[in-house]
Motif scaffolding. Structure first.
Motif, short mmCIF file in Angstrom:
data_model
loop_
_atom_site.label_atom_id
_atom_site.label_comp_id
_atom_site.label_asym_id
_atom_site.label_seq_id
_atom_site.Cartn_x
_atom_site.Cartn_y
_atom_site.Cartn_z
N GLY A 1 0.81 -1.21 0.00
CA GLY A 1 0.00 0.00 0.00
C GLY A 1 0.85 1.26 0.00
N MET A 2 0.80 1.99 -1.09
CA MET A 2 1.57 3.23 -1.23
C MET A 2 0.73 4.38 -0.70
N LEU A 3 1.33 5.15 0.20
CA LEU A 3 0.65 6.26 0.84
C LEU A 3 1.24 7.59 0.38
N PRO A 4 0.52 8.69 0.59
CA PRO A 4 1.06 10.01 0.24
C PRO A 4 1.99 10.50 1.36
N THR A 5 3.14 9.85 1.45
CA THR A 5 4.09 10.18 2.52
C THR A 5 5.28 10.95 1.98
N GLU A 6 5.93 11.61 2.91
CA GLU A 6 7.20 12.26 2.65
C GLU A 6 8.04 12.00 3.90
N GLY A 7 9.19 11.42 3.72
CA GLY A 7 9.98 11.05 4.89
C GLY A 7 9.27 9.96 5.68
N ARG A 8 9.17 10.14 6.96
CA ARG A 8 8.57 9.12 7.82
C ARG A 8 7.13 9.44 8.22
N GLY A 9 6.47 10.33 7.51
CA GLY A 9 5.10 10.67 7.88
C GLY A 9 4.22 10.99 6.69
N TYR B 1 -12.36 2.11 -4.08
CA TYR B 1 -13.41 2.02 -3.06
C TYR B 1 -13.13 2.98 -1.93
N GLY B 2 -14.21 3.35 -1.24
CA GLY B 2 -14.11 4.22 -0.08
C GLY B 2 -13.97 3.40 1.18
N VAL B 3 -13.19 3.92 2.11
CA VAL B 3 -12.97 3.25 3.39
C VAL B 3 -13.09 4.29 4.50
N ALA B 4 -13.26 3.81 5.73
CA ALA B 4 -13.41 4.72 6.87
C ALA B 4 -12.11 5.38 7.27
N SER B 5 -11.00 4.64 7.22
CA SER B 5 -9.71 5.23 7.58
C SER B 5 -8.59 4.41 6.95
N LEU B 6 -7.41 5.05 6.87
CA LEU B 6 -6.22 4.42 6.31
C LEU B 6 -5.04 4.69 7.23
N PRO B 7 -3.95 3.92 7.08
CA PRO B 7 -2.77 4.11 7.93
C PRO B 7 -2.27 5.56 7.92
N LEU B 8 -1.81 6.01 9.07
CA LEU B 8 -1.23 7.34 9.28
C LEU B 8 -2.23 8.47 9.05
N GLY B 9 -3.51 8.14 8.92
CA GLY B 9 -4.51 9.15 8.64
C GLY B 9 -4.52 9.60 7.19
N SER B 10 -3.86 8.84 6.33
CA SER B 10 -3.77 9.19 4.91
C SER B 10 -5.14 9.12 4.24
N PRO B 11 -5.37 9.98 3.25
CA PRO B 11 -6.63 9.92 2.52
C PRO B 11 -6.65 8.87 1.42
N VAL B 12 -5.48 8.38 1.01
CA VAL B 12 -5.40 7.47 -0.12
C VAL B 12 -4.32 6.41 0.13
N ALA B 13 -4.60 5.20 -0.32
CA ALA B 13 -3.59 4.13 -0.36
C ALA B 13 -3.72 3.44 -1.71
N LEU B 14 -2.59 3.19 -2.35
CA LEU B 14 -2.58 2.53 -3.66
C LEU B 14 -1.95 1.16 -3.54
N GLU B 15 -2.53 0.21 -4.26
CA GLU B 15 -1.91 -1.10 -4.47
C GLU B 15 -1.63 -1.18 -5.97
N VAL B 16 -0.40 -1.48 -6.34
CA VAL B 16 -0.03 -1.50 -7.74
C VAL B 16 0.64 -2.83 -8.08
N ILE B 17 0.24 -3.37 -9.24
CA ILE B 17 0.89 -4.58 -9.75
C ILE B 17 1.40 -4.24 -11.15
N PHE B 18 2.71 -4.43 -11.32
CA PHE B 18 3.38 -4.20 -12.61
C PHE B 18 3.78 -5.52 -13.21
N GLU B 19 3.69 -5.63 -14.54
CA GLU B 19 4.34 -6.70 -15.28
C GLU B 19 5.71 -6.16 -15.67
N VAL B 20 6.75 -6.98 -15.47
CA VAL B 20 8.11 -6.50 -15.72
C VAL B 20 8.91 -7.52 -16.53
N THR B 21 9.99 -7.03 -17.13
CA THR B 21 10.90 -7.92 -17.84
C THR B 21 12.02 -8.34 -16.89
#
Length: 162
Positions: free
Chosen positions: A47-55, A141-161
């Motif tokens: 889960g990728m969050l809108p973080t900078e540094g450790r927060g 989808y909408g959720v009630a809360s996310l880690p660190l109080g973040s408004p967004v979390a991304l899950e990404v799957i890449f196909e790679v060589t």
């Protein structure tokens, strides 16, 4: 002018440069997990969050403390963090052959129905970097809360060589 690879396509790394995008330092895990795992030709990002540094750089819920535009800013920052993690793991984003899936969780309050508009900011950045022909399937989808109080979390799957 943007250089092209051997088959005449602009590469992801070239697009980043042409767009003037400097990736942030890849975020470090906030718990007991790793940010990226490759199995076969798939690279799964945590889960990728809108973080900078450790927060969290942006905190709140869309429809309460934040409006849709602030949610979009958070989604774009989370996508930049995803690109930074993928680049660190793969050494070059040119190894990405497809963005397979983008999962977007949006922390909301009340009867918010604009989750797709928020998620579009992440989708647009990935399309700008990898090209429209590599657009992923997407679940939002909408959720009630996310880690660190973040408004967004991304899950990404890449196909790679390789």
């Amino acid at each position: 002018m943007v250089a092209r690879d051997k088959v005449g396509q602009t590469t992801a790394e070239q697009r980043l440069k042409a767009l003037g995008i400097k990736l942030p330092a890849p975020p470090e895990p906030f718990g007991t997990y790793v940010e990226a795992v490759q199995t076969g030709n798939l690279l799964f990002l945590s889960g990728m969050l809108p973080t900078e540094g450790r927060g969290a750089k942006i905190v709140g819920r869309v429809g309460a403390e934040l409006d849709v535009e602030a949610g979009r800013e958070a989604a774009r920052l989370a996508a930049l963090n995803a690109l930074a993690v993928a680049k660190e793991y793969l050494e070059s984003l040119d190894r990405v052959t497809r963005v397979v899936r983008l999962g977007v969780s949006v922390a909301t309050s009340g009867d918010v129905r604009d989750q797709p508009k928020v998620a579009d900011a992440a989708s647009e950045l990935l399309q700008d970097v990898f090209g429209k022909d590599k657009n992923p399937s997407r679940l939002v989808y909408g959720v009630a809360s996310l880690p660190l109080g973040s408004p967004v979390a991304l899950e990404v799957i890449f196909e790679v060589t390789g």
